[in-house]
Design a protein around this motif. Structure first.
Motif, PDB file in Angstrom:
ATOM      1  N   GLY A 101       0.786  -1.226   0.000  1.00  0.00           N
ATOM      2  CA  GLY A 101       0.000   0.000   0.000  1.00  0.00           C
ATOM      3  C   GLY A 101       0.817   1.275   0.000  1.00  0.00           C
ATOM      4  N   ARG A 102       1.868   1.348  -0.851  1.00  0.00           N
ATOM      5  CA  ARG A 102       2.742   2.528  -0.848  1.00  0.00           C
ATOM      6  C   ARG A 102       2.862   3.196  -2.216  1.00  0.00           C
ATOM      7  NH1 ARG A 102       7.707   0.860  -0.093  1.00  0.00           N
ATOM      8  NH2 ARG A 102       7.320  -1.372  -0.022  1.00  0.00           N
ATOM      9  N   LEU A 103       2.048   2.779  -3.180  1.00  0.00           N
ATOM     10  CA  LEU A 103       2.156   3.328  -4.535  1.00  0.00           C
ATOM     11  C   LEU A 103       1.462   4.678  -4.641  1.00  0.00           C
ATOM     12  CD1 LEU A 103       2.974   2.781  -7.579  1.00  0.00           C
ATOM     13  CD2 LEU A 103       0.589   2.115  -7.872  1.00  0.00           C
ATOM     14  N   ILE A 104       2.092   5.600  -5.381  1.00  0.00           N
ATOM     15  CA  ILE A 104       1.466   6.829  -5.866  1.00  0.00           C
ATOM     16  C   ILE A 104       1.348   6.689  -7.379  1.00  0.00           C
ATOM     17  CG2 ILE A 104       1.761   9.309  -6.206  1.00  0.00           C
ATOM     18  CD1 ILE A 104       3.303   9.360  -3.545  1.00  0.00           C
ATOM     19  N   LEU A 105       0.166   6.881  -7.915  1.00  0.00           N
ATOM     20  CA  LEU A 105      -0.049   6.755  -9.355  1.00  0.00           C
ATOM     21  C   LEU A 105       0.058   8.131  -9.999  1.00  0.00           C
ATOM     22  CD1 LEU A 105      -0.724   5.276 -11.928  1.00  0.00           C
ATOM     23  CD2 LEU A 105      -3.147   5.320 -11.280  1.00  0.00           C
ATOM     24  N   GLY A 106       1.256   8.421 -10.548  1.00  0.00           N
ATOM     25  CA  GLY A 106       1.463   9.679 -11.249  1.00  0.00           C
ATOM     26  C   GLY A 106       1.079   9.542 -12.709  1.00  0.00           C
ATOM     27  N   LEU A 107       0.312  10.489 -13.206  1.00  0.00           N
ATOM     28  CA  LEU A 107      -0.194  10.434 -14.578  1.00  0.00           C
ATOM     29  C   LEU A 107       0.051  11.756 -15.302  1.00  0.00           C
ATOM     30  CD1 LEU A 107      -3.641   8.633 -14.330  1.00  0.00           C
ATOM     31  CD2 LEU A 107      -1.782   7.997 -15.865  1.00  0.00           C
ATOM     32  N   GLY A 108       0.386  11.654 -16.575  1.00  0.00           N
ATOM     33  CA  GLY A 108       0.511  12.818 -17.428  1.00  0.00           C
ATOM     34  C   GLY A 108       0.040  12.497 -18.830  1.00  0.00           C
ATOM     35  N   ALA A 109      -0.066  13.534 -19.651  1.00  0.00           N
ATOM     36  CA  ALA A 109      -0.614  13.370 -20.994  1.00  0.00           C
ATOM     37  C   ALA A 109       0.418  12.895 -22.003  1.00  0.00           C
ATOM     38  CB  ALA A 109      -1.224  14.688 -21.472  1.00  0.00           C
ATOM     39  N   GLY A 110       1.717  12.972 -21.675  1.00  0.00           N
ATOM     40  CA  GLY A 110       2.756  12.568 -22.619  1.00  0.00           C
ATOM     41  C   GLY A 110       3.199  13.723 -23.498  1.00  0.00           C
ATOM     42  N   TRP A 111       4.493  13.669 -23.899  1.00  0.00           N
ATOM     43  CA  TRP A 111       5.016  14.777 -24.705  1.00  0.00           C
ATOM     44  C   TRP A 111       6.222  14.399 -25.559  1.00  0.00           C
ATOM     45  CZ3 TRP A 111      10.109  16.184 -24.019  1.00  0.00           C
ATOM     46  CH2 TRP A 111      10.738  15.683 -22.853  1.00  0.00           C
ATOM     47  N   PHE A 112       6.893  13.293 -25.260  1.00  0.00           N
ATOM     48  CA  PHE A 112       8.176  12.993 -25.899  1.00  0.00           C
ATOM     49  C   PHE A 112       7.940  12.223 -27.188  1.00  0.00           C
ATOM     50  CE2 PHE A 112      12.461  10.681 -25.564  1.00  0.00           C
ATOM     51  CZ  PHE A 112      13.149  11.751 -26.101  1.00  0.00           C
ATOM     52  N   ALA A 113       8.081  12.910 -28.324  1.00  0.00           N
ATOM     53  CA  ALA A 113       7.679  12.352 -29.613  1.00  0.00           C
ATOM     54  C   ALA A 113       8.417  11.061 -29.952  1.00  0.00           C
ATOM     55  CB  ALA A 113       7.881  13.387 -30.720  1.00  0.00           C
ATOM     56  N   ARG A 114       9.683  10.953 -29.583  1.00  0.00           N
ATOM     57  CA  ARG A 114      10.439   9.760 -29.951  1.00  0.00           C
ATOM     58  C   ARG A 114       9.823   8.499 -29.330  1.00  0.00           C
ATOM     59  NH1 ARG A 114      16.857   8.191 -28.878  1.00  0.00           N
ATOM     60  NH2 ARG A 114      16.813   6.323 -30.203  1.00  0.00           N
ATOM     61  N   ASP A 115       9.379   8.599 -28.097  1.00  0.00           N
ATOM     62  CA  ASP A 115       8.709   7.458 -27.465  1.00  0.00           C
ATOM     63  C   ASP A 115       7.554   6.965 -28.336  1.00  0.00           C
ATOM     64  OD1 ASP A 115      10.346   7.504 -25.225  1.00  0.00           O
ATOM     65  OD2 ASP A 115       8.900   8.528 -23.947  1.00  0.00           O
ATOM     66  N   TYR A 116       6.736   7.898 -28.766  1.00  0.00           N
ATOM     67  CA  TYR A 116       5.560   7.565 -29.562  1.00  0.00           C
ATOM     68  C   TYR A 116       5.967   6.977 -30.910  1.00  0.00           C
ATOM     69  CZ  TYR A 116       2.483  10.234 -26.411  1.00  0.00           C
ATOM     70  OH  TYR A 116       1.772  10.695 -25.330  1.00  0.00           O
ATOM     71  N   ASP A 117       6.876   7.653 -31.569  1.00  0.00           N
ATOM     72  CA  ASP A 117       7.227   7.256 -32.930  1.00  0.00           C
ATOM     73  C   ASP A 117       7.858   5.863 -32.979  1.00  0.00           C
ATOM     74  OD1 ASP A 117       6.302   9.707 -33.743  1.00  0.00           O
ATOM     75  OD2 ASP A 117       8.289  10.617 -33.919  1.00  0.00           O
ATOM     76  N   GLU A 118       8.802   5.599 -32.094  1.00  0.00           N
ATOM     77  CA  GLU A 118       9.535   4.341 -32.167  1.00  0.00           C
ATOM     78  C   GLU A 118       8.780   3.163 -31.569  1.00  0.00           C
ATOM     79  OE1 GLU A 118      13.627   3.993 -31.814  1.00  0.00           O
ATOM     80  OE2 GLU A 118      14.096   6.094 -32.228  1.00  0.00           O
ATOM     81  N   TYR A 119       7.802   3.445 -30.713  1.00  0.00           N
ATOM     82  CA  TYR A 119       7.025   2.360 -30.119  1.00  0.00           C
ATOM     83  C   TYR A 119       5.626   2.228 -30.729  1.00  0.00           C
ATOM     84  CZ  TYR A 119      10.391   0.948 -26.585  1.00  0.00           C
ATOM     85  OH  TYR A 119      11.500   0.440 -25.948  1.00  0.00           O
ATOM     86  N   GLY A 120       5.348   3.018 -31.762  1.00  0.00           N
ATOM     87  CA  GLY A 120       4.140   2.808 -32.542  1.00  0.00           C
ATOM     88  C   GLY A 120       2.873   3.410 -31.978  1.00  0.00           C
TER      89      GLY A 120
END
Length: 262
Positions: A101-120
């Motif tokens: 019971g120690r998790l914090i769920l951090g969420l964001g919208a995303g921004w780093f284009a290379r992540d998206y492009d190379e992972y489809g």
């Protein structure tokens, strides 16, 4: 509501050719007395050699759940685009159980284009990614409520970002913690906007814990002045980042000593 001042450390999972270096940094940080450990959710380094070593976020969090004993931890932040919302909720619930019971769920919208492009993944636009995050948040909440067994505790939801038209309304509606990359003046302005969005939906903004990045350049005096000034504005979770391969915790040590002397 008054939140205690806490110190976070983001161990950037980059430029570390051996996972053992990260494992050791986690151990050192917990022994040092930090309150929260974070990683990030990127597939490639953001600093230094862009093709340098890098490790995946959530696999690592499962290991941290077993390795640590007391510290809270989570992603700062996980990218909403990379996982189905229901799957992400189940992953978070499972890691929360592994840790007791120690998790914090951090969420964001995303921004780093290379992540998206190379992972489809479809990159879209900044606006469409924030809209997707807004659509995912109620689905995550619903799935967490349906899982058997449920999370050990209500998992704190951290939303990262400070966009005045789309992100801050999401913070007002869903977040337990708001993380921002700010100086004192911009934090004051964004906090006032957040209070307005909270008023529109009848929520007390004081119920949202405030989190901010501390940028450390080696100047202890400037770092502690920023810590004093930003906590005076209501920020209670201060996080400093460090990267591989060394994972220098000097700034974390400085801030922990400052916290303990308050």
């Amino acid at each position: 509501m008054t939140f205690p001042v806490r110190i976070g450390v983001q161990l950037q999972p980059q430029q570390s050719p051996d996972y053992g270096l990260l494992r050791d940094a986690v151990l050192r940080a917990e022994e040092l007395g930090v309150d929260v450990l974070f990683n990030w959710d990127h597939f490639f380094p953001l600093y230094g050699d862009p093709d340098g070593p890098s490790f995946e976020c959530w696999t690592m969090l499962g290991a941290w759940a077993e390795q640590t004993q007391h510290v809270e931890f989570g992603p700062l932040v996980t990218c909403n685009s990379y996982r189905n919302p229901e799957l992400l909720a189940d992953m978070a619930r499972t890691v929360d159980h592994i840790s007791g019971g120690r998790l914090i769920l951090g969420l964001g919208a995303g921004w780093f284009a290379r992540d998206y492009d190379e992972y489809g993944y479809e990159f879209g636009s900044k606006g469409s990614r924030i809209d997707d995050l807004g659509a995912a948040l109620p689905r995550i909440e619903q799935r967490l409520a349906q899982l058997n067994p449920p999370p050990v505790r209500p998992i704190p939801l951290m939303i990262g970002g400070g966009g005045p038209r789309k992100t801050l309304p999401l913070v007002a509606r869903y977040a337990d913690i708001w993380h921002a990359f700010v100086n004192v003046d911009s934090y004051r302005e964004k906090s006032a906007l957040l209070a307005g969005y909270c008023a529109e939906i009848g929520r007390d903004p004081a119920g949202i814990e405030r989190s901010a990045e501390v940028r450390y350049s080696g100047d202890d005096t400037a770092t502690l002045k920023f810590a004093d000034d930003i906590t005076a504005e209501g920020v209670s979770l201060l996080t400093v980042a460090t990267g591989g391969p060394d994972y220098d915790l000097s700034a974390a040590r400085l801030l922990c000593a400052w916290r303990d002397a308050r």
